[in-house]
Design a protein around this motif. Structure first.
Motif, PDB file in Angstrom:
ATOM      1  N   LEU A 221       2.375   6.738  -6.664  1.00  0.00           N
ATOM      2  CA  LEU A 221       1.394   7.675  -7.217  1.00  0.00           C
ATOM      3  C   LEU A 221       1.738   9.106  -6.801  1.00  0.00           C
ATOM      4  N   PHE A 222       2.255   9.246  -5.595  1.00  0.00           N
ATOM      5  CA  PHE A 222       2.649  10.582  -5.129  1.00  0.00           C
ATOM      6  C   PHE A 222       3.798  11.128  -5.980  1.00  0.00           C
TER       7      PHE A 222
ATOM      8  N   LEU B 141      -2.338  10.201   1.645  1.00  0.00           N
ATOM      9  CA  LEU B 141      -1.849  10.588   0.318  1.00  0.00           C
ATOM     10  C   LEU B 141      -2.448  11.928  -0.102  1.00  0.00           C
TER      11      LEU B 141
ATOM     12  N   LEU C 277       0.850   3.929  -3.083  1.00  0.00           N
ATOM     13  CA  LEU C 277       0.479   5.332  -2.907  1.00  0.00           C
ATOM     14  C   LEU C 277       1.706   6.225  -3.059  1.00  0.00           C
TER      15      LEU C 277
ATOM     16  N   GLU D  21       2.055  11.560  -9.710  1.00  0.00           N
ATOM     17  CA  GLU D  21       0.933  12.462  -9.951  1.00  0.00           C
ATOM     18  C   GLU D  21       1.067  13.776  -9.196  1.00  0.00           C
ATOM     19  N   VAL D  22       1.675  13.755  -8.022  1.00  0.00           N
ATOM     20  CA  VAL D  22       1.764  14.982  -7.243  1.00  0.00           C
ATOM     21  C   VAL D  22       3.078  15.705  -7.533  1.00  0.00           C
ATOM     22  N   MET D  23       4.195  14.966  -7.449  1.00  0.00           N
ATOM     23  CA  MET D  23       5.485  15.614  -7.715  1.00  0.00           C
ATOM     24  C   MET D  23       5.754  15.694  -9.217  1.00  0.00           C
ATOM     25  N   GLN D  24       4.893  15.041 -10.015  1.00  0.00           N
ATOM     26  CA  GLN D  24       4.992  15.110 -11.473  1.00  0.00           C
ATOM     27  C   GLN D  24       6.326  14.601 -12.000  1.00  0.00           C
ATOM     28  N   LEU D  25       6.882  13.603 -11.319  1.00  0.00           N
ATOM     29  CA  LEU D  25       8.084  12.970 -11.855  1.00  0.00           C
ATOM     30  C   LEU D  25       7.630  11.918 -12.855  1.00  0.00           C
ATOM     31  N   PRO D  26       8.033  12.035 -14.112  1.00  0.00           N
ATOM     32  CA  PRO D  26       7.548  11.043 -15.076  1.00  0.00           C
ATOM     33  C   PRO D  26       8.184   9.678 -14.815  1.00  0.00           C
TER      34      PRO D  26
ATOM     35  N   TYR E  22       2.103  19.311  -0.401  1.00  0.00           N
ATOM     36  CA  TYR E  22       3.136  19.474  -1.410  1.00  0.00           C
ATOM     37  C   TYR E  22       2.761  20.572  -2.397  1.00  0.00           C
ATOM     38  N   ARG E  23       1.489  20.547  -2.854  1.00  0.00           N
ATOM     39  CA  ARG E  23       1.063  21.555  -3.829  1.00  0.00           C
ATOM     40  C   ARG E  23       1.110  22.946  -3.217  1.00  0.00           C
TER      41      ARG E  23
ATOM     42  N   LEU F 156       0.837  -1.196   0.000  1.00  0.00           N
ATOM     43  CA  LEU F 156       0.000   0.000   0.000  1.00  0.00           C
ATOM     44  C   LEU F 156       0.876   1.253   0.000  1.00  0.00           C
TER      45      LEU F 156
END
Lengths: 143, 219
Positions: free
Chosen positions: A25-26, B19, A22, A29-34, B26-27, A18
């Motif tokens: 995904l962080f 999450l 997650l 999607e959040v830090m936008q690291l491809p 973070y944002r 888990l």
């Protein structure tokens, strides 16, 4: 039919899966690291674990270990390979990464050694050990 | 119901909540950093953002400059294009659009060369319209038909001999490569990417673009 509740290593395996799911995904999607292509393959084998394990826990089905181990084995193999690339043991041009992100770049390097591939390797290894531990505790319980 | 159902559901809920909470934190921190950078005038390097030979439309001294990093073969760029034109029409004469190339697909380089060749005849924007309208035909990733591109040049009435000579040569390649390297230095990872007066547009779509343009015009 009343079955034994799941042993704690199965919970530990699930919590690890888990956190890895997650966490990735962080990063993505959040830090936008491809994610590079090797990361995608590891995700393919990690994400199902986060869903399969809790189903096994709720159903008290000890066989969930055997449903999950193939995923862990392949994920672990890819993670080992990725770390070899990351540490330059295998040269990057031999990797399947084609377009976009190189598998040998390090967007994250905490404390000098914690990279994303290292986290993935640790997670797959920990899940594998926990699954084997719960399999053996289930065997003991039957005996 | 078994106790495990509640344990598992509880853990899953807590994890997903963690999450989402982490994402908010973070944002928030990221926005603060960006705002700090913007107030200190540390927005994107203007020299990298617009090159003297970058194709543009609208007045040179417009109050707002939109820089779009695009790929003529990119579907999202095609989808966004009508919105860009709508914003330009709504704020006619107050906004300038600058195009930069990020070639990401098999025939992006070729399409960019077609645009540059059309630009030499003063028909840049007609060619861009044609490439986006016809993108499903020439730019299908499974079955690309780059041979159709000269047909669009003919349709918009270009001098075909001059077009072919310019289009088929390699002279536009360096410009596209330079754009690609500028994009990389600016942290552009995908297309389309917009910068409005040097500030990157985080969300794509008509409303985000219009709102940012309006915000800049009100300054």
């Amino acid at each position: 039919m009343s079955r034994e509740p799941a042993p704690w290593p199965l919970y530990a395996a699930w919590l690890t899966a888990l956190a890895a799911t997650l966490g990735s995904l962080f990063f993505g999607e959040v830090m936008q690291l491809p994610p590079c292509s090797l990361c995608w393959y590891q995700r393919i084998f990690m994400f199902p674990l986060a869903l399969l394990l809790p189903v096994g826990i709720v159903l008290r089905d000890p066989r969930v270990v055997w449903y999950c181990l193939p995923l862990v084995a392949i994920g672990l193999a890819i993670a080992v390979y990725h770390n070899l690339v990351d540490y330059g043991v295998i040269p990057e041009r031999l990797t399947p990464c084609t377009q976009g992100v190189s598998c040998a770049t390090r967007p994250i390097e905490w404390f000098g050694f914690v990279t994303i591939p290292a986290l993935a390797l640790a997670a797959f290894a920990a899940i594998g050990i926990c699954l084997l531990a719960s399999a053996s505790s289930a065997r003991r319980a039957r005996a | 119901m078994r106790r495990e159902v509640f344990v598992v559901a509880g853990i899953a809920l807590v994890a997903v909540a963690a999450l989402l909470f982490g994402a908010r934190l973070y944002r928030g921190a990221q926005q603060e950093r960006e705002q700090a950078a913007a107030t200190q005038g540390l927005a994107a390097d203007p020299a990298l953002l617009v090159r003297p030979d970058s194709p543009s439309k609208g007045p040179r001294d417009a109050k707002v400059t939109i820089v779009e990093f695009l790929d003529p073969e990119c579907e999202a760029c095609r989808a966004m294009y009508p919105y860009v034109n709508r914003v330009l029409a709504e704020y006619d004469g107050q906004v300038r659009l600058v195009v930069r190339y990020v070639p990401l697909h098999a025939n992006s380089m070729l399409a960019a060369a077609a645009l540059e060749a059309a630009g030499e005849q003063g028909r840049y924007w007609e060619m861009l319209d044609a490439l986006f309208v016809n993108q499903p035909a020439w730019g299908d990733h499974q079955n690309p038909r780059p041979d159709l591109i000269p047909e669009y040049a003919r349709q918009i009435g270009l001098d075909m001999a001059a077009f072919q000579a310019s289009f088929e040569g390699i002279k536009h390649r360096a410009k596209v490569e330079r754009d690609r390297s500028d994009a990389e230095q600016l942290g552009v990872r995908g297309t389309p990417s917009f910068f409005v007066n040097g500030r990157r547009l985080e969300q794509l779509g008509y409303e985000p673009l219009r709102a940012r343009v309006a915000e800049e015009l009100a300054k």
